[in-house]
Design a protein around this motif. Sequence first.
Motif, PDB file in Angstrom:
ATOM      1  N   TYR A   1      77.385 149.302  63.937  1.00 19.65           N
ATOM      2  CA  TYR A   1      77.667 149.489  62.523  1.00 19.65           C
ATOM      3  C   TYR A   1      77.060 148.342  61.735  1.00 19.65           C
ATOM      4  CZ  TYR A   1      81.110 152.654  64.551  1.00 19.65           C
ATOM      5  OH  TYR A   1      81.710 153.640  65.277  1.00 19.65           O
ATOM      6  N   GLY A   2      76.354 148.650  60.652  1.00 18.02           N
ATOM      7  CA  GLY A   2      75.766 147.620  59.812  1.00 18.02           C
ATOM      8  C   GLY A   2      74.505 147.043  60.422  1.00 18.02           C
ATOM      9  N   SER A   3      74.204 145.775  60.098  1.00 17.90           N
ATOM     10  CA  SER A   3      73.013 145.122  60.611  1.00 17.90           C
ATOM     11  C   SER A   3      73.299 143.642  60.813  1.00 17.90           C
ATOM     12  CB  SER A   3      71.837 145.300  59.641  1.00 17.90           C
ATOM     13  OG  SER A   3      72.129 144.702  58.390  1.00 17.90           O
ATOM     14  N   HIS A   4      72.471 143.001  61.602  1.00 15.11           N
ATOM     15  CA  HIS A   4      72.626 141.576  61.888  1.00 15.11           C
ATOM     16  C   HIS A   4      71.459 140.843  61.234  1.00 15.11           C
ATOM     17  CE1 HIS A   4      73.215 137.794  63.820  1.00 15.11           C
ATOM     18  NE2 HIS A   4      74.136 138.253  64.649  1.00 15.11           N
ATOM     19  N   PRO A   5      71.711 139.970  60.259  1.00 13.07           N
ATOM     20  CA  PRO A   5      70.607 139.286  59.577  1.00 13.07           C
ATOM     21  C   PRO A   5      69.919 138.296  60.500  1.00 13.07           C
ATOM     22  CG  PRO A   5      72.712 138.353  58.892  1.00 13.07           C
ATOM     23  CD  PRO A   5      73.033 139.547  59.734  1.00 13.07           C
ATOM     24  N   PRO A   6      68.640 137.987  60.248  1.00 12.24           N
ATOM     25  CA  PRO A   6      67.943 136.974  61.059  1.00 12.24           C
ATOM     26  C   PRO A   6      68.592 135.598  60.906  1.00 12.24           C
ATOM     27  CG  PRO A   6      66.401 138.264  59.731  1.00 12.24           C
ATOM     28  CD  PRO A   6      67.776 138.591  59.230  1.00 12.24           C
ATOM     29  N   GLU A   7      68.462 134.779  61.938  1.00  9.88           N
ATOM     30  CA  GLU A   7      68.963 133.407  61.929  1.00  9.88           C
ATOM     31  C   GLU A   7      67.865 132.473  62.408  1.00  9.88           C
ATOM     32  OE1 GLU A   7      73.718 134.331  62.692  1.00  9.88           O
ATOM     33  OE2 GLU A   7      72.438 133.692  64.347  1.00  9.88           O
ATOM     34  N   HIS A   8      68.065 131.178  62.171  1.00 13.82           N
ATOM     35  CA  HIS A   8      67.007 130.218  62.416  1.00 13.82           C
ATOM     36  C   HIS A   8      67.516 129.026  63.230  1.00 13.82           C
ATOM     37  CE1 HIS A   8      65.991 132.451  58.739  1.00 13.82           C
ATOM     38  NE2 HIS A   8      64.734 132.336  59.141  1.00 13.82           N
ATOM     39  N   ASP A   9      66.659 128.509  64.106  1.00 17.89           N
ATOM     40  CA  ASP A   9      66.922 127.305  64.884  1.00 17.89           C
ATOM     41  C   ASP A   9      65.855 126.264  64.571  1.00 17.89           C
ATOM     42  OD1 ASP A   9      69.072 128.518  66.249  1.00 17.89           O
ATOM     43  OD2 ASP A   9      67.690 129.399  67.708  1.00 17.89           O
ATOM     44  N   TYR A  10      66.211 125.009  64.717  1.00 17.33           N
ATOM     45  CA  TYR A  10      65.234 123.939  64.567  1.00 17.33           C
ATOM     46  C   TYR A  10      65.409 122.949  65.701  1.00 17.33           C
ATOM     47  CZ  TYR A  10      68.984 120.892  62.864  1.00 17.33           C
ATOM     48  OH  TYR A  10      70.132 120.149  62.763  1.00 17.33           O
ATOM     49  N   LEU A  11      64.361 122.167  65.967  1.00 19.97           N
ATOM     50  CA  LEU A  11      64.392 121.176  67.030  1.00 19.97           C
ATOM     51  C   LEU A  11      63.508 119.994  66.663  1.00 19.97           C
ATOM     52  CD1 LEU A  11      65.047 120.340  70.047  1.00 19.97           C
ATOM     53  CD2 LEU A  11      62.842 121.394  70.606  1.00 19.97           C
ATOM     54  N   PHE A  12      64.029 118.778  66.841  1.00 16.08           N
ATOM     55  CA  PHE A  12      63.256 117.544  66.781  1.00 16.08           C
ATOM     56  C   PHE A  12      63.414 116.842  68.128  1.00 16.08           C
ATOM     57  CE2 PHE A  12      64.565 118.277  62.376  1.00 16.08           C
ATOM     58  CZ  PHE A  12      63.343 118.206  61.712  1.00 16.08           C
ATOM     59  N   ASP A  13      62.315 116.374  68.685  1.00 17.09           N
ATOM     60  CA  ASP A  13      62.374 115.644  69.943  1.00 17.09           C
ATOM     61  C   ASP A  13      61.359 114.505  69.867  1.00 17.09           C
ATOM     62  OD1 ASP A  13      63.119 116.423  73.198  1.00 17.09           O
ATOM     63  OD2 ASP A  13      61.606 114.917  72.765  1.00 17.09           O
ATOM     64  N   ILE A  14      61.831 113.276  70.023  1.00 17.53           N
ATOM     65  CA  ILE A  14      60.970 112.100  69.960  1.00 17.53           C
ATOM     66  C   ILE A  14      61.243 111.252  71.191  1.00 17.53           C
ATOM     67  CG2 ILE A  14      60.330 110.030  68.650  1.00 17.53           C
ATOM     68  CD1 ILE A  14      61.291 111.442  66.149  1.00 17.53           C
ATOM     69  N   GLY A  15      60.174 110.867  71.908  1.00 13.54           N
ATOM     70  CA  GLY A  15      60.356 110.119  73.136  1.00 13.54           C
ATOM     71  C   GLY A  15      59.249 109.112  73.373  1.00 13.54           C
ATOM     72  N   LEU A  16      59.554 108.137  74.211  1.00  9.54           N
ATOM     73  CA  LEU A  16      58.599 107.128  74.645  1.00  9.54           C
ATOM     74  C   LEU A  16      58.301 107.370  76.111  1.00  9.54           C
ATOM     75  CD1 LEU A  16      57.054 104.487  73.856  1.00  9.54           C
ATOM     76  CD2 LEU A  16      59.016 103.234  74.782  1.00  9.54           C
ATOM     77  N   GLY A  17      57.011 107.570  76.446  1.00  5.33           N
ATOM     78  CA  GLY A  17      56.624 107.861  77.809  1.00  5.33           C
ATOM     79  C   GLY A  17      55.852 106.713  78.446  1.00  5.33           C
ATOM     80  N   TYR A  18      55.949 106.638  79.765  1.00  2.36           N
ATOM     81  CA  TYR A  18      55.216 105.626  80.526  1.00  2.36           C
ATOM     82  C   TYR A  18      54.570 106.296  81.726  1.00  2.36           C
ATOM     83  CZ  TYR A  18      54.288 101.877  83.849  1.00  2.36           C
ATOM     84  OH  TYR A  18      53.680 101.044  84.763  1.00  2.36           O
ATOM     85  N   ALA A  19      53.238 106.171  81.850  1.00  2.62           N
ATOM     86  CA  ALA A  19      52.500 106.734  82.972  1.00  2.62           C
ATOM     87  C   ALA A  19      52.278 105.657  84.019  1.00  2.62           C
ATOM     88  CB  ALA A  19      51.171 107.308  82.498  1.00  2.62           C
TER      89      ALA A  19
END
Length: 312
Positions: free
Chosen positions: A251-269
């Motif tokens: 019954y009815g409808s489901h409106p669209p929804e939104h996700d966001y993501l931030f990811d910041i990292g320091l890497g060492y090889a």
Amino acid sequence: MRPMKAYLWILACLLMGQHSALQGQTETTKDTSSASQEAAPEPQASKEKLSDVVTDDTALSQGEDQSKPGFAYQVKLAHSVGAKTDTDPLTTLDAIVRYKFNDVLSWRVVQRFSKLYRVDPEEDEIQLADTSVYVTRSVVSKEEGPAQTGISVSAEATLPVSKFSREQKVTTVAGATVSATREFGLVSATLAPFFRYHVNQYKTLDKDDAGVSLVRYRVGVTLSASVKLPYDLSLDGTNQWVERHYEDPPYGSHPPEHDYLFDIGLGYAMDPQTSFGIGYSQGDRAEQLGVVNVNLYDVETTSYYISASRKF
């Protein structure tokens, strides 16, 4: 005033682009009774990942793959804890098998295992994610591409081995990604729009989640950048925005929804095959209490992590 260099613009957009753009938007309303498949507060949050970020270092988001043809293997171990002390910790292990035919075509299989430290009676301590299969083709190399931009395309599909997919009869999630990568001196930046279509046998969840609509398809874009630093260090960042569309409920409808993501990292090889990382990740549903709210940090949803990766 001296003009800002290109790589500084990339970093500024990476860190602040979605945040500043959404702050100026007008408030939007939503049906508070509707549930999200991937947002943290909803029933499926513990069963499906929020992010569409690919978990392979040889993936499109990392630019062109310079390794030799043939089989290659990789394992990635990560442990995360929440900014809030009562947030459950989580350990994940990604096992990756890849085969490179030539400089143009390759495929890879990614399997994730998750270890829970606080387990509900109906949950398993060790959880299996759906197996992801990718086929990647290089369209044009960065030497031949427009403005020295390398362009690749990737098709993917999942095998429903997770408990969630088996219980809810999710046949597969099929998708495609287009990736454009360009280098600015010590900075490598990638823009990757993607599409994911969920092949569901049913329209709503069953059992205790009866009536909650399943996701039908997702569209989104990922902006990632990596800056080479002295002493084999690198600063890596990812900014992602996803729009989810649902199966129509009875019954009815489901409106669209939104996700966001931030990811910041320091890497060492440590060497070409072994790397380590430390960083923070913030991801959530954008619609909160009737408004669009995007945060760089939230004590309820931000997590810190350490990781290790080894290629064979």
